[in-house]
Design a protein around this motif. Structure first.
Motif, mmCIF file in Angstrom:
data_model
loop_
_atom_site.group_PDB
_atom_site.id
_atom_site.type_symbol
_atom_site.label_atom_id
_atom_site.label_comp_id
_atom_site.label_asym_id
_atom_site.label_seq_id
_atom_site.Cartn_x
_atom_site.Cartn_y
_atom_site.Cartn_z
ATOM 1 N N SER A 17 9.312 -5.414 -24.745
ATOM 2 C CA SER A 17 10.331 -6.305 -25.286
ATOM 3 C C SER A 17 9.719 -7.659 -25.629
ATOM 4 C CB SER A 17 11.469 -6.490 -24.274
ATOM 5 O OG SER A 17 10.983 -7.095 -23.094
ATOM 6 N N SER A 18 10.356 -8.395 -26.506
ATOM 7 C CA SER A 18 9.900 -9.743 -26.915
ATOM 8 C C SER A 18 8.407 -9.770 -27.224
ATOM 9 C CB SER A 18 10.225 -10.773 -25.826
ATOM 10 O OG SER A 18 11.600 -10.789 -25.523
ATOM 11 N N PRO A 19 7.936 -8.881 -28.088
ATOM 12 C CA PRO A 19 6.486 -8.793 -28.341
ATOM 13 C C PRO A 19 5.889 -10.047 -28.960
ATOM 14 C CG PRO A 19 7.701 -7.534 -29.976
ATOM 15 C CD PRO A 19 8.699 -7.941 -28.933
ATOM 16 N N ASP A 20 6.715 -10.865 -29.632
ATOM 17 C CA ASP A 20 6.190 -12.053 -30.305
ATOM 18 C C ASP A 20 6.185 -13.291 -29.412
ATOM 19 O OD1 ASP A 20 5.914 -10.520 -32.596
ATOM 20 O OD2 ASP A 20 7.913 -11.046 -33.340
ATOM 21 N N LYS A 21 6.615 -13.147 -28.160
ATOM 22 C CA LYS A 21 6.602 -14.307 -27.255
ATOM 23 C C LYS A 21 5.164 -14.800 -27.091
ATOM 24 C CE LYS A 21 9.224 -14.499 -23.555
ATOM 25 N NZ LYS A 21 9.749 -14.272 -22.172
ATOM 26 N N VAL A 22 4.950 -16.102 -27.286
ATOM 27 C CA VAL A 22 3.600 -16.658 -27.221
ATOM 28 C C VAL A 22 3.205 -16.865 -25.763
ATOM 29 C CG1 VAL A 22 2.132 -18.609 -27.830
ATOM 30 C CG2 VAL A 22 3.791 -17.733 -29.492
ATOM 31 N N PHE A 23 2.096 -16.268 -25.396
ATOM 32 C CA PHE A 23 1.573 -16.402 -24.033
ATOM 33 C C PHE A 23 0.443 -17.426 -23.947
ATOM 34 C CE2 PHE A 23 2.772 -12.536 -21.240
ATOM 35 C CZ PHE A 23 4.107 -12.698 -21.579
ATOM 36 N N PHE A 24 -0.325 -17.581 -25.011
ATOM 37 C CA PHE A 24 -1.454 -18.517 -25.033
ATOM 38 C C PHE A 24 -1.277 -19.439 -26.241
ATOM 39 C CE2 PHE A 24 -2.912 -14.937 -22.576
ATOM 40 C CZ PHE A 24 -3.684 -15.505 -21.565
ATOM 41 N N PRO A 25 -0.572 -20.560 -26.057
ATOM 42 C CA PRO A 25 -0.206 -21.407 -27.193
ATOM 43 C C PRO A 25 -1.394 -21.926 -28.004
ATOM 44 C CG PRO A 25 1.086 -21.995 -25.264
ATOM 45 C CD PRO A 25 0.044 -21.023 -24.796
ATOM 46 N N GLU A 26 -2.495 -22.280 -27.343
ATOM 47 C CA GLU A 26 -3.626 -22.853 -28.082
ATOM 48 C C GLU A 26 -4.180 -21.885 -29.109
ATOM 49 O OE1 GLU A 26 -8.065 -24.129 -26.860
ATOM 50 O OE2 GLU A 26 -6.493 -25.378 -25.941
ATOM 51 N N ARG A 27 -4.210 -20.612 -28.775
ATOM 52 C CA ARG A 27 -4.738 -19.590 -29.687
ATOM 53 C C ARG A 27 -3.632 -18.807 -30.395
ATOM 54 N NH1 ARG A 27 -10.236 -18.451 -28.425
ATOM 55 N NH2 ARG A 27 -11.134 -20.473 -27.843
ATOM 56 N N GLY A 28 -2.403 -18.967 -29.930
ATOM 57 C CA GLY A 28 -1.301 -18.240 -30.544
ATOM 58 C C GLY A 28 -1.188 -16.790 -30.116
ATOM 59 N N TYR A 29 -1.879 -16.399 -29.056
ATOM 60 C CA TYR A 29 -1.831 -15.013 -28.609
ATOM 61 C C TYR A 29 -0.470 -14.715 -27.991
ATOM 62 C CZ TYR A 29 -6.941 -15.329 -29.009
ATOM 63 O OH TYR A 29 -8.225 -15.525 -29.459
ATOM 64 N N THR A 30 0.046 -13.559 -28.318
ATOM 65 C CA THR A 30 1.383 -13.172 -27.888
ATOM 66 C C THR A 30 1.353 -12.130 -26.770
ATOM 67 O OG1 THR A 30 1.515 -11.362 -29.479
ATOM 68 C CG2 THR A 30 2.222 -13.560 -30.240
ATOM 69 N N LYS A 31 2.538 -11.827 -26.289
ATOM 70 C CA LYS A 31 2.692 -10.763 -25.304
ATOM 71 C C LYS A 31 2.166 -9.445 -25.855
ATOM 72 C CE LYS A 31 6.425 -8.664 -22.562
ATOM 73 N NZ LYS A 31 7.894 -8.745 -22.311
ATOM 74 N N LEU A 32 2.421 -9.175 -27.123
ATOM 75 C CA LEU A 32 1.912 -7.948 -27.739
ATOM 76 C C LEU A 32 0.390 -7.951 -27.791
ATOM 77 C CD1 LEU A 32 2.423 -5.267 -29.172
ATOM 78 C CD2 LEU A 32 2.683 -6.536 -31.317
ATOM 79 N N ASP A 33 -0.220 -9.101 -28.052
ATOM 80 C CA ASP A 33 -1.683 -9.183 -28.055
ATOM 81 C C ASP A 33 -2.245 -8.823 -26.681
ATOM 82 O OD1 ASP A 33 -1.940 -10.041 -30.741
ATOM 83 O OD2 ASP A 33 -1.545 -12.123 -30.158
ATOM 84 N N VAL A 34 -1.595 -9.318 -25.627
ATOM 85 C CA VAL A 34 -2.051 -9.008 -24.266
ATOM 86 C C VAL A 34 -1.894 -7.514 -23.989
ATOM 87 C CG1 VAL A 34 -1.613 -9.391 -21.815
ATOM 88 C CG2 VAL A 34 -1.587 -11.328 -23.397
ATOM 89 N N ALA A 35 -0.745 -6.950 -24.355
ATOM 90 C CA ALA A 35 -0.514 -5.523 -24.117
ATOM 91 C C ALA A 35 -1.510 -4.665 -24.889
ATOM 92 C CB ALA A 35 0.916 -5.164 -24.500
ATOM 93 N N ARG A 36 -1.779 -5.021 -26.141
ATOM 94 C CA ARG A 36 -2.750 -4.265 -26.928
ATOM 95 C C ARG A 36 -4.153 -4.394 -26.353
ATOM 96 N NH1 ARG A 36 -0.415 -5.777 -32.974
ATOM 97 N NH2 ARG A 36 0.958 -3.937 -33.194
ATOM 98 N N TYR A 37 -4.472 -5.574 -25.843
ATOM 99 C CA TYR A 37 -5.772 -5.731 -25.173
ATOM 100 C C TYR A 37 -5.874 -4.759 -24.001
ATOM 101 C CZ TYR A 37 -9.008 -7.310 -21.650
ATOM 102 O OH TYR A 37 -9.985 -7.319 -20.696
ATOM 103 N N TYR A 38 -4.859 -4.733 -23.152
ATOM 104 C CA TYR A 38 -4.926 -3.846 -21.990
ATOM 105 C C TYR A 38 -4.946 -2.375 -22.393
ATOM 106 C CZ TYR A 38 -4.816 -7.296 -18.278
ATOM 107 O OH TYR A 38 -5.169 -8.291 -17.397
#
Length: 340
Positions: A17-38
Motif C-alpha cells: 500500500s502507499s507505494p509512492d510514500k517517500v522514505f528517503f527525502p534527499e534522494r526521493g526513494y519511496t516505499k516501493l523502491d525499498v520493497a523492490r530493493y529487498y
C-alpha cells in the motif's frame, strides 16, 4: 500516495500500500523502491535471517518520521511466517517472526521495515547462539579505514584460533565480522569468547583497538563492542537498509574487498546490480560451524594468568555473576586518604 501494487516474490504475492510514500527525502526513494530493493536481494537477506527470531526496525513514515523496534510478531502476520518464543534479560518474553521465505522480507517492508535485527540463534534452539558476531565500532577521531585495518588483524587472530569470519559493512562507518559456530554454548559463554577476542586484539593493536566499555576510556580507537553478543542484543543483518539520507545498506564483503570497498559504495540502487553479478558473497557461511573452545581456553588463561575476568554489561541488564562494577570510572568513589 498512489494505488496499492502487488509484487511477486518467490511464488507469493505481496501487496504494497502507499507505494509512492517517500522514505528517503534527499534522494526521493519511496516505499516501493525499498520493497523492490529487498525483492532483488531476497535470497541473500533470507540467508541472513532464515529461522532466526527477528526484530523489525520500522519507519512507517520514512526516515524523517517516528520509528520503533517491533520485537513481537506484528498483528495480522501471515500464517506462512513462523515465530519463535524468546526470553529477554528482563524475564519478559515474546513471539518474534522467523523468516523462512523470501516474501517475508518484502512483507515486512510493506510495514515500513528498513532494518532487520536477527538474533544469533535459530528457532529450534533459542538459547544457544550459532554465530559469534564481532562489531568493530569507530570512535570519534577514527573512521572506516581504521576499522578495516583492525578487521584484517582480527582475521589473523581468528585464523590462529581455528575460526573463520565473514565481514560486512555496518552501513555506517563500522564493520561487522560474523563467525558461524556450533550451537553448543550459552549467550554468556559466547560473550566471554568475544571478550577474549577483544583482549587479544588490544594486545596486538593497543593504540588502535579497545574493549573499554566506558566511552571516556576509549580514546581514538576502534571499539570492539563485546556486549553485542549479550542476549537480546542484535546487529543489523546483511543487506539491511540503514536509515541515513542516501539509503546505504549493510554489504557483505569478501576479505580482499575490506579496506578497498567503502560503505558509500553500497546503497539500494547499487546493491541489486552487485547481487545480480556476484550473488550472495556470504552464501557459503551456513556450510561451516566452528568450535569456540580455543577462545574459551584463551579466556580461561586471561583470567588465571592475568586476572582478567568479566566486563560490564549494558545498564538495562540485571547484575550478572562475576560482573565488575558498572560505575563510570570518573564517577567512582575515590578511597579516602589514610590519616598519617
Amino acid at each position: 500516495m498512489g494505488d496499492a501494487v502487488e509484487l511477486e516474490v518467490a511464488g507469493r504475492t505481496v501487496r504494497l500500500s502507499s507505494p509512492d510514500k517517500v522514505f528517503f527525502p534527499e534522494r526521493g526513494y519511496t516505499k516501493l523502491d525499498v520493497a523492490r530493493y529487498y525483492a532483488a536481494v531476497a535470497p541473500g537477506v533470507l540467508r541472513a535471517l532464515r529461522d532466526r527470531p527477528t526484530t523489525l526496525q520500522r519507519y512507517p513514515d520514512g526516515i524523517e518520521g517516528e520509528w520503533f523496534y517491533q520485537k513481537r510478531a506484528p498483528k495480522g502476520m501471515p500464517d506462512w511466517i513462523p515465530t519463535a518464543h524468546i526470553t529477554f534479560p528482563s524475564g519478559r518474553s515474546a513471539d518474534e517472526m522467523c523468516p523462512t521465505e523470501e516474501a517475508a522480507v518484502v512483507w515486512a517492508a510493506q510495514y515500513g521495515t528498513l532494518v532487520f535485527h536477527p538474533w544469533p540463534v535459530r528457532r529450534t534452539d533459542v538459547d544457544h547462539p550459532d554465530e559469534l558476531r564481532i562489531d568493530l565500532d569507530p570512535q570519534p577521531g577514527t573512521d572506516y579505514d581504521d576499522a578495516a585495518r583492525a578487521a584484517h588483524e582480527l582475521r589473523a587472530v581468528l585464523d590462529e584460533y581455528g575460526l573463520r569470519g565473514w565481514p560486512k559493512t555496518s552501513g555506517g562507518r563500522g564493520l561487522h565480522v560474523f563467525v558461524p559456530i556450533e550451537p553448543r554454548w550459552t549467550f554468556t559463554q559466547v560473550r566471554r569468547a568475544a571478550i577474549a577476542v577483544g583482549r587479544e586484539m588490544e594486545r596486538r593493536m593497543p593504540e588502535k583497538v579497545t574493549i573499554k566499555w566506558w566511552k571516556e576510556e576509549r580514546g581514538e580507537r576502534i571499539f570492539i563492542d563485546y556486549n553485542q553478543t549479550a542476549r537480546d542484543r542484535t546487529i543489523a543483518s546483511a543487506y539491511s537498509v540503514r536509515p541515513r539520507a542516501h539509503a546505504p545498506v549493510s554489504a557483505p564483503l569478501r576479505w580482499d574487498e575490506v579496506g578497498v570497498a567503502h560503505p558509500e559504495d553500497f546503497d539500494i540502487t547499487t546493491m541489486p546490480g552487485r547481487f545480480a553479478e556476484l550473488g550472495d558473497v556470504h552464501a557459503d557461511m551456513d556450510e561451516h560451524a566452528f568450535s569456540l573452545e580455543p577462545l574459551l581456553e584463551l579466556a580461561r588463561r586471561d583470567e588465571q594468568d592475568h586476572g582478567l575476568g568479566d566486563l560490564p554489561y549494558p545498564p538495562e541488564y540485571p547484575k550478572m555473576p562475576g560482573e565488575p562494577s558498572r560505575v563510570q570510572p570518573s564517577r567512582a568513589r575515590k578511597p579516602k586518604p589514610s590519616a598519617s
